[in-house]
Design a protein around this motif. Structure first.
Motif, PDB file in Angstrom:
ATOM      1  N   THR A 257      -3.450  18.461-116.014  1.00 39.19           N
ATOM      2  CA  THR A 257      -3.949  19.833-115.973  1.00 39.19           C
ATOM      3  C   THR A 257      -4.484  20.166-114.583  1.00 39.19           C
ATOM      4  O   THR A 257      -4.182  21.221-114.011  1.00 39.19           O
ATOM      5  CB  THR A 257      -5.061  20.044-117.020  1.00 39.19           C
ATOM      6  N   GLY A 258      -5.291  19.261-114.035  1.00 39.32           N
ATOM      7  CA  GLY A 258      -5.835  19.490-112.698  1.00 39.32           C
ATOM      8  C   GLY A 258      -4.759  19.530-111.638  1.00 39.32           C
ATOM      9  O   GLY A 258      -4.813  20.344-110.697  1.00 39.32           O
ATOM     10  N   MET A 504     -10.463   7.492-104.269  1.00 32.50           N
ATOM     11  CA  MET A 504     -11.213   8.747-104.187  1.00 32.50           C
ATOM     12  C   MET A 504     -12.479   8.646-105.042  1.00 32.50           C
ATOM     13  O   MET A 504     -12.444   8.152-106.167  1.00 32.50           O
ATOM     14  CB  MET A 504     -10.347   9.916-104.659  1.00 32.50           C
ATOM     15  N   ALA A 505     -13.600   9.110-104.469  1.00 29.96           N
ATOM     16  CA  ALA A 505     -14.872   9.178-105.189  1.00 29.96           C
ATOM     17  C   ALA A 505     -15.051  10.599-105.693  1.00 29.96           C
ATOM     18  O   ALA A 505     -15.022  11.552-104.910  1.00 29.96           O
ATOM     19  CB  ALA A 505     -16.022   8.790-104.265  1.00 29.96           C
ATOM     20  N   ALA A 506     -15.238  10.748-107.003  1.00 31.55           N
ATOM     21  CA  ALA A 506     -15.277  12.089-107.607  1.00 31.55           C
ATOM     22  C   ALA A 506     -16.352  12.961-106.973  1.00 31.55           C
ATOM     23  O   ALA A 506     -16.135  14.153-106.727  1.00 31.55           O
ATOM     24  CB  ALA A 506     -15.500  11.969-109.113  1.00 31.55           C
ATOM     25  N   GLY A 507     -17.526  12.393-106.692  1.00 30.06           N
ATOM     26  CA  GLY A 507     -18.615  13.172-106.123  1.00 30.06           C
ATOM     27  C   GLY A 507     -18.302  13.743-104.760  1.00 30.06           C
ATOM     28  O   GLY A 507     -18.909  14.740-104.343  1.00 30.06           O
ATOM     29  N   ALA A 508     -17.371  13.124-104.042  1.00 24.72           N
ATOM     30  CA  ALA A 508     -17.004  13.615-102.716  1.00 24.72           C
ATOM     31  C   ALA A 508     -16.177  14.890-102.791  1.00 24.72           C
ATOM     32  O   ALA A 508     -15.847  15.474-101.752  1.00 24.72           O
ATOM     33  CB  ALA A 508     -16.228  12.529-101.968  1.00 24.72           C
ATOM     34  N   TYR A 509     -15.871  15.338-104.007  1.00 17.52           N
ATOM     35  CA  TYR A 509     -15.046  16.541-104.189  1.00 17.52           C
ATOM     36  C   TYR A 509     -15.726  17.582-105.063  1.00 17.52           C
ATOM     37  O   TYR A 509     -15.070  18.510-105.518  1.00 17.52           O
ATOM     38  CB  TYR A 509     -13.682  16.140-104.752  1.00 17.52           C
ATOM     39  N   GLY A 510     -17.060  17.437-105.315  1.00 20.51           N
ATOM     40  CA  GLY A 510     -17.784  18.558-105.885  1.00 20.51           C
ATOM     41  C   GLY A 510     -18.383  18.423-107.257  1.00 20.51           C
ATOM     42  O   GLY A 510     -18.830  19.424-107.819  1.00 20.51           O
ATOM     43  N   VAL A 511     -18.415  17.211-107.839  1.00 12.14           N
ATOM     44  CA  VAL A 511     -19.093  17.020-109.118  1.00 12.14           C
ATOM     45  C   VAL A 511     -20.236  16.018-108.931  1.00 12.14           C
ATOM     46  O   VAL A 511     -20.184  15.172-108.037  1.00 12.14           O
ATOM     47  CB  VAL A 511     -18.118  16.534-110.223  1.00 12.14           C
ATOM     48  N   PRO A 771      -7.438  18.733-106.122  1.00  4.86           N
ATOM     49  CA  PRO A 771      -7.010  18.484-104.737  1.00  4.86           C
ATOM     50  C   PRO A 771      -5.726  17.663-104.633  1.00  4.86           C
ATOM     51  O   PRO A 771      -4.916  17.892-103.733  1.00  4.86           O
ATOM     52  CB  PRO A 771      -8.205  17.732-104.135  1.00  4.86           C
ATOM     53  N   LEU A 772      -5.527  16.725-105.545  1.00  4.07           N
ATOM     54  CA  LEU A 772      -4.285  15.950-105.519  1.00  4.07           C
ATOM     55  C   LEU A 772      -3.083  16.854-105.808  1.00  4.07           C
ATOM     56  O   LEU A 772      -2.017  16.705-105.200  1.00  4.07           O
ATOM     57  CB  LEU A 772      -4.362  14.805-106.534  1.00  4.07           C
ATOM     58  N   GLY A 773      -3.248  17.785-106.742  1.00  6.35           N
ATOM     59  CA  GLY A 773      -2.172  18.736-107.017  1.00  6.35           C
ATOM     60  C   GLY A 773      -1.869  19.616-105.819  1.00  6.35           C
ATOM     61  O   GLY A 773      -0.713  19.950-105.543  1.00  6.35           O
ATOM     62  N   TYR A 774      -2.914  19.978-105.082  1.00  7.52           N
ATOM     63  CA  TYR A 774      -2.725  20.765-103.866  1.00  7.52           C
ATOM     64  C   TYR A 774      -1.930  19.964-102.834  1.00  7.52           C
ATOM     65  O   TYR A 774      -1.036  20.497-102.170  1.00  7.52           O
ATOM     66  CB  TYR A 774      -4.095  21.151-103.309  1.00  7.52           C
ATOM     67  N   CYS A 775      -2.244  18.667-102.711  1.00  4.11           N
ATOM     68  CA  CYS A 775      -1.510  17.813-101.767  1.00  4.11           C
ATOM     69  C   CYS A 775      -0.044  17.671-102.168  1.00  4.11           C
ATOM     70  O   CYS A 775       0.850  17.644-101.312  1.00  4.11           O
ATOM     71  CB  CYS A 775      -2.175  16.434-101.692  1.00  4.11           C
ATOM     72  N   LEU A 791      -9.010  20.309 -97.050  1.00  3.13           N
ATOM     73  CA  LEU A 791      -8.807  21.313 -98.096  1.00  3.13           C
ATOM     74  C   LEU A 791      -9.399  22.650 -97.686  1.00  3.13           C
ATOM     75  O   LEU A 791     -10.506  22.706 -97.125  1.00  3.13           O
ATOM     76  CB  LEU A 791      -9.451  20.850 -99.404  1.00  3.13           C
ATOM     77  N   PRO A 792      -8.715  23.751 -97.996  1.00  5.44           N
ATOM     78  CA  PRO A 792      -9.246  25.086 -97.679  1.00  5.44           C
ATOM     79  C   PRO A 792     -10.142  25.634 -98.788  1.00  5.44           C
ATOM     80  O   PRO A 792     -10.483  26.814 -98.784  1.00  5.44           O
ATOM     81  CB  PRO A 792      -7.975  25.920 -97.539  1.00  5.44           C
TER      82      PRO A 792
END
Length: 815
Positions: A257-258, A504-511, A771-775, A791-792
């Motif tokens: 989904t993400g 990847m560390a989840a917290g580094a992307y906003g949670v 972010p992975l889907g964006y990549c 990331l933008p």
């Protein structure tokens, strides 16, 4: 092999990349051996233009500062040159510049393999070469799984070393071949060559296509250029057909989904067409949130066998491409239809197949007979009497089977090789878990608990998708010298996939959580290998990753001056209505407005995030909070929780009857009677006193609203984890845990409460999968990036962008 354990990049200009590799031993040269440069020197102006880093000083060596892949720096010496050459002789054998050669290794080891990219005389008259290395599979991250790779295959790298000319052992005959060449054609092309190369191996740990002819590549500062410019998607490309996804070991579907949300931010349509998981509750959750997905509740190994049988059936009935065959209209299989009107119920022993409803592989009747089964609707009977019948028992129903296969082929109920563009999923590897006392560190692949990794790769090999993304716990890099990681990469590379590893560390992307996960990208030989996204938020990366693989942590050792502040627990959950330990409502109103931007965006409706609402519910547009109910603690544990003070960091040590010594070890206060629960059991249980030798603060630990949670657990018991709500006497609810993983509130879950916690805990955070889907979308649009992607957007702001993107498709390509 020591070469390339740390990839180094020169920070001074203009020296090329310098490896942290050990120098090869200088070989003593017999007096009667011919050794030296035999060409005229390269003209001075040309040499200084091609190799400027060699002509910075008249000293023998100059010192440059290099940054290693682990983020540290060190001083490296770089030989300075008096002159360069294009031909040399070693042991009466002539070597040209850019020839391939074997370079002498230590005694008892195989010689190294390299391309000679420089020949020069140092300022003090020594004869040197600069070599750019080829790697055998065993010298890469594949390690002892190199049996998976053709022994004649080597991988070019961007790692270089300076070595004495005398280190050359002999010529190497290496043929550069295009990727994915058929075995017969490869053998013919090899002819008189000993080895072949068709891929690049770069650090930290990626296998990618060779973008140029390595024998005639333009050099920049002596380095082959491999980076291509980012490209923008043209308006015409925005009309490209959707990317079909198979989500293996799908759980409740957070990863796929993400990925779809992230790709849609660039206008790419990624659709989860098929999903497979053994957990029926997880399948129910995914099906509710993705009603158009073919969700199969079955074992992945049975699914793999079914795929092979399905291909056989499609071949047998020649249905591939059969769009012109007429089919009779088929009655819908509605809940209301039980017995067909006007049909006489057949007498006992006489049954006629009305239609075939489904197909599976396995043993659905628990009869210990494994094989292909069809779900049969019997003529004159309703759905309550449907049965699973083996294909062998339907030998008189060839036309019914053919009709089912043709309909299934057209509806793509199962994928055939080439149908799937993208496979994602995280094969469970319980055999590596620290909780498994019987795990096999010597032969982890023989452990049945790790067999799903083999199944995952078997399905990839059978379906041949364009892309794959595998997720797993970081223990896969620690256990058994990372043999399972080496196997996964080896299987992909053996199938001619490109591969890239990352953590990847989840917290580094906003949670507000710190959980780290391992990811493995794979891309077909004609595709562009996706990159990983750089962090967007400040966060402490908690988790143990052995030094050998620390460079895989995305953003490790890099400076990010524009990171957002870390998301905290209160940012995510402070707006949630108060509930108790005994709350059992699945739905409730929010009761108050969001207090943070995070909460406002995470509350967005299904219509705004996914573009559709729940057609079955008339009030689906209303703001309803799902799954905000906690795991109900037993009476003893509830009493213990009620005694834990309501401040951050409080835990069982704050309960009456406990003393904490100067060494931070807890013990009972023997000066008073041991406090007990109403049941008579100790208020402070023995397991809490002995956990981690009495030094732990985790049992019955209370969180603070300004905390970043270490991880989202699958088991909600507070016995050895800090799980208590900051100011309520309960553990965090299912929905609160879901928010820690970035699940939108509209993503509803099914099953008993404990099962919902498991679905959340096993999921890939939306803050990571988006972010992975964006990549992936960037790769689909032609962006070939050699470094992680900035990331933008940040999470969860990206959720708010979805509605405007759908309303204004012409702006999809403006990024």
């Amino acid at each position: 092999m020591g070469r390339g354990k740390k990839r180094a990049e020169a920070t001074s200009s203009p020296p090329p990349p310098i490896s942290a590799s050990p120098k090869k031993p200088k070989r003593s040269t017999p007096v009667d051996t011919e050794l030296g440069f035999i060409s005229s020197p390269v003209p001075s102006h040309e040499a200084k233009s091609r190799w400027p880093h060699r002509y910075q000083t008249k000293n023998v060596k100059t010192t440059v500062t290099v940054t290693l892949s682990d983020g540290s720096t060190e001083e490296k010496e770089l030989f300075q040159a008096r002159s360069h050459y294009t031909r040399a002789v070693v042991d009466a054998v002539v070597f040209e510049l850019f020839d391939d050669a074997y370079i002498q290794a230590s005694e008892g080891e195989l010689d190294f393999i390299a391309k000679i990219v420089e020949m020069f005389e140092t300022t003090n008259g020594e004869m040197y070469i600069c070599t750019q290395w080829f790697y055998r599979a065993k010298d890469t991250v594949i390690k002892n799984q190199d049996y998976l790779i053709d022994a004649k295959r080597v991988f070019y790298s961007d790692i270089r070393d300076d070595n004495p000319l005398s280190c050359i052992s002999r010529k190497a005959k290496i043929k550069q071949l295009p990727p994915n060449m058929a075995a017969a054609a490869r053998e013919k092309a090899m002819d008189s060559y000993d080895l072949y190369v068709d891929a690049m191996y770069t650090f930290p740990h990626a296998f990618s296509n060779l973008s140029k002819d390595i024998n005639n590549s333009p050099l920049t500062n002596g380095v082959m250029e491999t980076k291509t410019e980012d490209v923008k998607k043209s308006p015409e490309d925005s009309q490209r057909s959707e990317i079909t996804v198979l989500d293996l070991y799908c759980g409740c579907g957070a990863m796929s989904t993400g990925l779809g949300i992230g790709a849609s931010l660039l206008g790419e349509k990624i659709v989860t067409k098929w999903a497979v998981d053994f957990n029926s509750y997880a399948c129910e959750s995914l099906k509710y949130n993705h009603p158009n997905t073919e969700v199969r509740n079955e074992d992945a190994e049975n699914f793999f066998d079914l795929l092979k049988e399905w291909e056989n059936l499609c071949t047998k009935f020649n249905v591939v491409g059969s769009k012109d065959i007429e089919l009779e209209p088929q009655d819908s299989d509605s809940e209301a239809s039980e017995v067909d009107d006007g049909v006489v119920i057949p007498s006992e022993g006489e049954y006629e197949v009305q239609k075939l409803l489904a197909i599976c592989y396995g043993d659905p009747n628990k009869s210990k007979k494994t094989g292909v089964y069809f779900k049969v609707r019997w003529k004159g009977y309703g759905r309550a009497d449907d049965t699973w019948e083996p294909i062998d028992g339907l030998s008189n129903c060839e036309e019914r089977i053919k009709e089912f296969v043709l309909r299934g082929y057209r509806a793509r109920v199962l994928p055939l090789p080439g149908d799937v563009d993208f496979i994602c999923g995280g094969p469970p590897c319980q055999g590596i878990s620290g909780f498994n006392r019987f795990r096999d560190a010597l032969a982890p692949l023989k452990d049945k608990k790790n067999h799903q990794l083999v199944v995952y790769m078997n399905i990839v090999e059978f379906l041949k998708p364009r892309y794959i993304l595998m997720e797993n716990v970081t223990d896969i890099l620690k256990f058994a010298k990372a043999q399972l990681t080496s196997y996964a990469v080896g299987r992909l590379v053996s199938m001619n996939y490109q591969a890239r590893l990352g953590i990847m560390a989840a917290g580094a992307y906003g949670v507000p959580q710190c959980r780290m996960r391992f990811f493995l990208w794979g891309a077909g030989p004609t595709e562009i290998l996706p990159q990983f996204p750089l962090p967007t938020h400040e966060v402490l990366k908690k988790g143990v990753v052995i030094n050998e693989y620390k460079e895989l942590i995305i953003g490790h050792g890099e400076e990010h001056c524009q990171l957002h502040k870390a998301a905290l627990l209160g940012d995510a959950i402070s707006d949630m209505p108060e509930v108790t330990n005994n709350t059992d409502q699945d739905e409730m109103p929010y009761g108050n407005a969001p207090r943070t931007e995070f909460q406002k965006l995470i509350r967005l409706s299904r219509q705004k995030i996914f573009g559709y609402s729940d057609a079955k519910k008339k009030n689906s547009h209303k703001s309803i909070l799902h799954d905000h109910r906690p795991y109900q603690l037993n009476q003893d544990d509830y009493e213990r929780v009620c005694h834990v003070p309501k401040f951050k960091g409080a835990n069982f040590r704050n309960l009456p009857g406990v003393l904490v010594g100067p060494d931070r070890v807890v013990k009972l206060d023997e000066s008073i009677d041991r406090p007990r629960c109403k049941s008579g059991k100790p208020l402070v249980p023995d397991y809490a006193l002995s956990f981690e030798d009495g030094k732990s603060c985790k049992p019955f630990g209370r969180l603070g609203m300004d905390d970043i949670v270490p991880t989202v657990v699958t088991r909600p018991e507070p016995h050895n984890q800090v799980l208590l709500h900051p100011n309520q006497d309960r553990v965090l609810s299912v929905r609160e845990n879901a928010r820690l993983q970035g699940f939108p509130d509209c993503y509803k879950l099914f099953g008993p409460v404990r099962e919902r916690y498991m679905q959340i805990g096993n999921a890939v955070s939306f803050a990571v999968s988006i972010p992975l889907g964006y990549c992936l979308a960037k790769a689909l649009q032609g962006a070939q990036l050699t470094t992680p992607l900035s990331l933008p957007f940040k999470f969860p702001d990206c959720l708010g962008q979805l509605q405007s993107l759908r309303q204004e498709p012409e702006e999809l390509v403006s990024e």
